[in-house]
Design a protein around this motif. Sequence first.
Motif, mmCIF file in Angstrom:
data_model
loop_
_atom_site.group_PDB
_atom_site.id
_atom_site.type_symbol
_atom_site.label_atom_id
_atom_site.label_comp_id
_atom_site.label_asym_id
_atom_site.label_seq_id
_atom_site.Cartn_x
_atom_site.Cartn_y
_atom_site.Cartn_z
ATOM 1 N N ILE A 191 0.814 -1.213 0.000
ATOM 2 C CA ILE A 191 0.000 0.000 0.000
ATOM 3 C C ILE A 191 0.854 1.273 0.000
ATOM 4 O O ILE A 191 0.568 2.232 -0.723
ATOM 5 C CB ILE A 191 -0.994 0.006 1.192
ATOM 6 C CG1 ILE A 191 -1.872 1.259 1.148
ATOM 7 C CG2 ILE A 191 -0.275 -0.097 2.518
ATOM 8 C CD1 ILE A 191 -2.790 1.340 -0.026
ATOM 9 N N LEU A 192 1.928 1.299 0.796
ATOM 10 C CA LEU A 192 2.759 2.508 0.850
ATOM 11 C C LEU A 192 3.495 2.730 -0.466
ATOM 12 O O LEU A 192 3.721 3.876 -0.881
ATOM 13 C CB LEU A 192 3.745 2.434 2.016
ATOM 14 C CG LEU A 192 3.116 2.533 3.412
ATOM 15 C CD1 LEU A 192 4.195 2.483 4.488
ATOM 16 C CD2 LEU A 192 2.302 3.816 3.550
ATOM 17 N N ASN A 193 3.881 1.649 -1.132
ATOM 18 C CA ASN A 193 4.527 1.785 -2.443
ATOM 19 C C ASN A 193 3.536 2.300 -3.486
ATOM 20 O O ASN A 193 3.914 3.084 -4.367
ATOM 21 C CB ASN A 193 5.111 0.447 -2.894
ATOM 22 C CG ASN A 193 6.330 0.048 -2.094
ATOM 23 O OD1 ASN A 193 6.213 -0.580 -1.044
ATOM 24 N ND2 ASN A 193 7.508 0.428 -2.557
ATOM 25 N N ILE A 194 2.274 1.873 -3.372
ATOM 26 C CA ILE A 194 1.243 2.367 -4.283
ATOM 27 C C ILE A 194 1.048 3.872 -4.085
ATOM 28 O O ILE A 194 0.984 4.641 -5.047
ATOM 29 C CB ILE A 194 -0.091 1.622 -4.057
ATOM 30 C CG1 ILE A 194 0.040 0.162 -4.493
ATOM 31 C CG2 ILE A 194 -1.237 2.303 -4.802
ATOM 32 C CD1 ILE A 194 -1.128 -0.706 -4.074
ATOM 33 N N VAL A 195 0.963 4.281 -2.815
ATOM 34 C CA VAL A 195 0.823 5.701 -2.492
ATOM 35 C C VAL A 195 2.007 6.494 -3.048
ATOM 36 O O VAL A 195 1.841 7.567 -3.625
ATOM 37 C CB VAL A 195 0.715 5.899 -0.962
ATOM 38 C CG1 VAL A 195 0.829 7.373 -0.599
ATOM 39 C CG2 VAL A 195 -0.595 5.337 -0.446
ATOM 40 N N ALA A 196 3.215 5.942 -2.895
ATOM 41 C CA ALA A 196 4.413 6.627 -3.380
ATOM 42 C C ALA A 196 4.405 6.760 -4.900
ATOM 43 O O ALA A 196 4.757 7.811 -5.448
ATOM 44 C CB ALA A 196 5.657 5.882 -2.921
ATOM 45 N N LEU A 197 4.007 5.690 -5.603
ATOM 46 C CA LEU A 197 3.981 5.726 -7.068
ATOM 47 C C LEU A 197 2.983 6.762 -7.593
ATOM 48 O O LEU A 197 3.283 7.518 -8.523
ATOM 49 C CB LEU A 197 3.622 4.345 -7.626
ATOM 50 C CG LEU A 197 4.724 3.279 -7.548
ATOM 51 C CD1 LEU A 197 4.163 1.917 -7.934
ATOM 52 C CD2 LEU A 197 5.906 3.632 -8.447
ATOM 53 N N ILE A 198 1.796 6.801 -6.988
ATOM 54 C CA ILE A 198 0.796 7.788 -7.408
ATOM 55 C C ILE A 198 1.260 9.197 -7.032
ATOM 56 O O ILE A 198 1.129 10.141 -7.810
ATOM 57 C CB ILE A 198 -0.578 7.472 -6.780
ATOM 58 C CG1 ILE A 198 -1.094 6.126 -7.300
ATOM 59 C CG2 ILE A 198 -1.585 8.580 -7.084
ATOM 60 C CD1 ILE A 198 -2.380 5.654 -6.653
ATOM 61 N N GLY A 199 1.851 9.312 -5.845
ATOM 62 C CA GLY A 199 2.298 10.620 -5.369
ATOM 63 C C GLY A 199 3.426 11.215 -6.183
ATOM 64 O O GLY A 199 3.577 12.444 -6.243
ATOM 65 N N THR A 200 4.227 10.367 -6.835
ATOM 66 C CA THR A 200 5.319 10.905 -7.652
ATOM 67 C C THR A 200 4.844 11.328 -9.042
ATOM 68 O O THR A 200 5.590 11.968 -9.782
ATOM 69 C CB THR A 200 6.457 9.871 -7.823
ATOM 70 O OG1 THR A 200 5.930 8.689 -8.444
ATOM 71 C CG2 THR A 200 7.085 9.507 -6.501
#
Length: 403
Positions: A191-200
């Motif tokens: 989940i945190l990697n998904i958030v990071a990918l969308i956030g970048t």
Amino acid sequence: MSWRKYIGPGPLVAAAFIGPGTVTVCTIAGVNFGYELLWALALSIVATVVLQEMAARIGLLTQKGLAAVISEFIQKGVVRYFSIALVLMAIVLGNAAYEAGNISGGAMGAELFFQLPDLNFGQLEISLMNFLIGSIALLLLLTGNFKTITRYLTILVILMSLAFLITAILLKPNFYALVSGFAPNVNSENILNIVALIGTTVVPYNLFLHSTLVSKKWNEISDIKYIRFDTVVSVVIGGLVSMAIVVTAASGKILAVESAADLAIGLETLLGNYAKYFMAFGLFSAGVTSAITAPLAGAMVVCGCFGWSTEIQSRAMRLSIIVILGLGLIFSSFGIKPIQLISWAQISNGILLPLLSAYILWLVNKKSVMKDHVNTLSLNIIGGVIWLITLTLGVWSVYKVLL
């Protein structure tokens, strides 16, 4: 019709979100999860296209940047000052902090080609490579104009895209495994990697940058088709570059990686020196392009909020650029680790993104702003879903920093 009509600030938008942070986040996602999170990048591409199109349409119809429009149409005391203060804090503070990462990332790529010595003054260490990257960005910003900068960055973005895409193709990823990565899969581990990918990819300052530059490039309602072409093509290409980095990291079978520079070095054992240099050039280009766009966007926000000129040669713009880029250069060149500053920037950006998405949805539905070009029902539904995504992203980013 001249083909130049179809090329606007889109490449700058792509250059802004394909920075060293994106390269590193995509690298870590590929190493840890293989192709599993490609769907998250596909989702972020759609969200970015929709929000950037709305921001660009506001810029075209009002002939102003998003910061100026928000400042103009939100005139009630507390709400007005809160909104302006939040925007300034998130964009200026965030861009100054992330500028250090842009400069350092560009330097990491350059150092795989050649080294420059560090200067030591007692406990103080100055990175000459970081100083060189920052100085190049500052020189281009202070001596160029929007057309010149767009031209240089367009060329650099094309070369950067080719570098990453060619590296991914050389690794010959498994087609069926690749396709399976577009099936949504969310769990507590990713989940945190998904958030990071969308956030970048969905970057708040890009919305301000895009709307302002569109108002300088186009001024006729009929130009909407050119704006949409420029936006969609640029964001999709940027998204494909992000996917290529994930594919490269996953296909490379590298066991552990802390930065994109490690990935470039790791590829040397798989594909020889050429692959390493492709990745190194891509990382260098990502750093330089983001090092130019971050202070440019931040300066436009500052000037837009206060009603100052957003012409790049104006005194207010130049001073704002120098302050934002200068802070980033200081943090990176003197070895200062802006971890706390970046953490607070993530919190403010986490709050800003859903708030800014709401402002954009509100503005694109106001007839006094958009005339006959307000959102359609389908666009509002899509925009509402994206707003919920940005809200979730914001909550997770704040939670992640405060945890």
